[in-house]
Structure formats: C-alpha cells, structure tokens
Motif scaffolding. Structure first.
Motif, PDB file in Angstrom:
ATOM      1  N   ARG A   1       0.823  -1.202   0.000  1.00  0.00           N
ATOM      2  CA  ARG A   1       0.000   0.000   0.000  1.00  0.00           C
ATOM      3  C   ARG A   1       0.863   1.261   0.000  1.00  0.00           C
ATOM      4  N   LEU A   2       2.013   1.217   0.694  1.00  0.00           N
ATOM      5  CA  LEU A   2       2.929   2.362   0.681  1.00  0.00           C
ATOM      6  C   LEU A   2       3.519   2.574  -0.713  1.00  0.00           C
ATOM      7  N   VAL A   3       3.861   1.459  -1.357  1.00  0.00           N
ATOM      8  CA  VAL A   3       4.381   1.564  -2.726  1.00  0.00           C
ATOM      9  C   VAL A   3       3.324   2.151  -3.657  1.00  0.00           C
ATOM     10  N   GLN A   4       2.087   1.681  -3.488  1.00  0.00           N
ATOM     11  CA  GLN A   4       0.996   2.192  -4.312  1.00  0.00           C
ATOM     12  C   GLN A   4       0.779   3.691  -4.056  1.00  0.00           C
ATOM     13  N   ALA A   5       0.882   4.086  -2.790  1.00  0.00           N
ATOM     14  CA  ALA A   5       0.728   5.510  -2.467  1.00  0.00           C
ATOM     15  C   ALA A   5       1.829   6.338  -3.119  1.00  0.00           C
ATOM     16  N   GLY A   6       3.060   5.803  -3.155  1.00  0.00           N
ATOM     17  CA  GLY A   6       4.155   6.500  -3.815  1.00  0.00           C
ATOM     18  C   GLY A   6       3.905   6.653  -5.308  1.00  0.00           C
ATOM     19  N   GLU A   7       3.365   5.620  -5.940  1.00  0.00           N
ATOM     20  CA  GLU A   7       3.051   5.695  -7.376  1.00  0.00           C
ATOM     21  C   GLU A   7       1.950   6.721  -7.645  1.00  0.00           C
ATOM     22  N   LEU A   8       0.968   6.742  -6.756  1.00  0.00           N
ATOM     23  CA  LEU A   8      -0.097   7.731  -6.906  1.00  0.00           C
ATOM     24  C   LEU A   8       0.448   9.149  -6.754  1.00  0.00           C
ATOM     25  N   ALA A   9       1.404   9.318  -5.831  1.00  0.00           N
ATOM     26  CA  ALA A   9       2.009  10.643  -5.650  1.00  0.00           C
ATOM     27  C   ALA A   9       2.746  11.078  -6.915  1.00  0.00           C
ATOM     28  N   GLN A  10       3.419  10.136  -7.597  1.00  0.00           N
ATOM     29  CA  GLN A  10       4.094  10.465  -8.849  1.00  0.00           C
ATOM     30  C   GLN A  10       3.085  10.864  -9.931  1.00  0.00           C
ATOM     31  N   GLU A  11       1.959  10.152  -9.994  1.00  0.00           N
ATOM     32  CA  GLU A  11       0.916  10.502 -10.968  1.00  0.00           C
ATOM     33  C   GLU A  11       0.355  11.892 -10.688  1.00  0.00           C
ATOM     34  N   ILE A  12       0.194  12.197  -9.399  1.00  0.00           N
ATOM     35  CA  ILE A  12      -0.295  13.527  -9.022  1.00  0.00           C
ATOM     36  C   ILE A  12       0.696  14.598  -9.462  1.00  0.00           C
ATOM     37  N   GLU A  13       1.970  14.333  -9.232  1.00  0.00           N
ATOM     38  CA  GLU A  13       2.996  15.304  -9.619  1.00  0.00           C
ATOM     39  C   GLU A  13       3.000  15.526 -11.129  1.00  0.00           C
ATOM     40  N   MET A  14       2.873  14.461 -11.910  1.00  0.00           N
ATOM     41  CA  MET A  14       2.849  14.590 -13.371  1.00  0.00           C
ATOM     42  C   MET A  14       1.608  15.354 -13.828  1.00  0.00           C
TER      43      MET A  14
END
Length: 200
Positions: A157-170
């Motif tokens: 879930r932490l990894v998924q949250a990190g990926e979501l944060a990258q999508e938000i940044e993009m």
C-alpha cells in the motif's frame, strides 16, 4: 446629403464644393482639397486622390463615408461636371464591430471549453490520487495507533501511495504547462532591442 453635410441646398448653391463637402482621408486625416478627385481632370471614375473611404467633416463632427465619383461627359466628350455618390457608414461600422466582438466572445467560449477539458483530465487524476493516498495513510495510521501489527499488504500500500504521488505530480505539471501556454497566448512576447548588422 443635406442631413449628412448639415448644409441646406439654399446655402450650398453657388459655393465651391470643397466648402460644402469637406472631406479628409480617413486613415491619414489629411484634408482632401478636391473631393471629386481626378474625375474632372482625367475624366476617370474615383481616383487615388478621392479615396473610397473618407471622413465627412460636419458641424457635429466627422462621419465615415464611402463615396464613388464619376465625370459627367457629353456626347461630344466634353466634361460637363462630376457626380459623387456617398453614404454614411457609421451604422455599418458599428454593426461590424459588434459582429467582431460576438465572434471573439464565441471564440473565447470555445477556448474556455477546450481549456476546461484539458485541465479537467489531470485535475481528476490529482483529486482521485489524493483521495486514495489519504485513504491508505488513514488505514496505516489507524493500525499504528491501535497497536495492531501492520497488515501483510502494508508495504504494498505504501508503494501504491508513492506511485499515486508520482501521478499527481505529473498531472500537476501538466496543468502548470497548460497555464503557462495560456499566459504566452494571452500576453505578447517581450521584444528585445539590440544593435544588429542588417547586411548579415
């Protein structure tokens, strides 16, 4: 003509045309000393010195007019005079300006709809991603606060949250670029002045 020039027929008869029919070039504001242009001299219709678009000077101010000038020639080729046909185009100009403004507003509406669509897509990513991250961290915070051992999928879930944060940044970067493009579109680029070699 009387309504446009402000000079009655009685007052106009016997006076030079340039005193009654006072024109200036609409673009340059230079007075036209010969309102009939070359019609009397060269027996030709409207010439360069009698522009189709001129401004009629009256006591009430200037009125834009369109005019056409032609010589009056006898059967023997003798120039008897000239005739000018003119009309005020103030109402027509105002209508054209309103049409241009309406067209601009329609274009602005189309542009706004396109911009809204372009911004809405990354904004959806940002909002949904932020909500998912908040949900993941709320669950982890609840587990840690209650002393419950981390669930087996906590790392995932932490990894998924990190990926979501990258999508938000993009997505946020995309919104930023759209806004920057709009600013460049709305504001003219600064012109820099510097000496240059015109021969090159």
């Amino acid at each position: 003509p009387v309504r446009l020039t402000g000079v009655s027929t009685t007052n106009a008869v016997g006076r030079p045309l340039a005193e009654v029919f006072v024109l200036c070039d609409e673009r340059t504001r230079v007075p036209l000393t010969q309102p009939l242009g070359s019609a009397l001299r060269e027996e030709q219709p409207t010439g360069d010195d009698a522009p189709p678009s001129a401004a009629l000077q009256t006591a009430e101010g200037e009125r834009p007019i369109e005019q056409r000038v032609a010589p009056i020639v006898s059967d023997h080729g003798e120039v008897l005079g000239a005739v000018t046909v003119f009309r005020c185009v103030s109402d027509q100009r105002q209508m054209q300006q309103r049409l241009v403004m309406a067209d601009r507003m329609a274009s602005l509406g189309t542009l706004a709809a396109g911009v809204a669509h372009e911004i809405n897509n990354p904004l959806t990513v940002i909002l949904s991603g932020a909500a998912a991250i908040a949900q993941q961290f709320a669950q982890l915070r609840h587990d840690l606060a209650s002393g419950t051992p981390p669930a087996p999928d906590a790392l995932g879930r932490l990894v998924q949250a990190g990926e979501l944060a990258q999508e938000i940044e993009m997505a946020a970067d995309r919104v930023s670029r759209i806004i920057a493009d709009l600013k460049r579109f709305a504001l003219p680029a600064d012109e820099s002045k510097a000496p240059t070699d015109v021969r090159k």
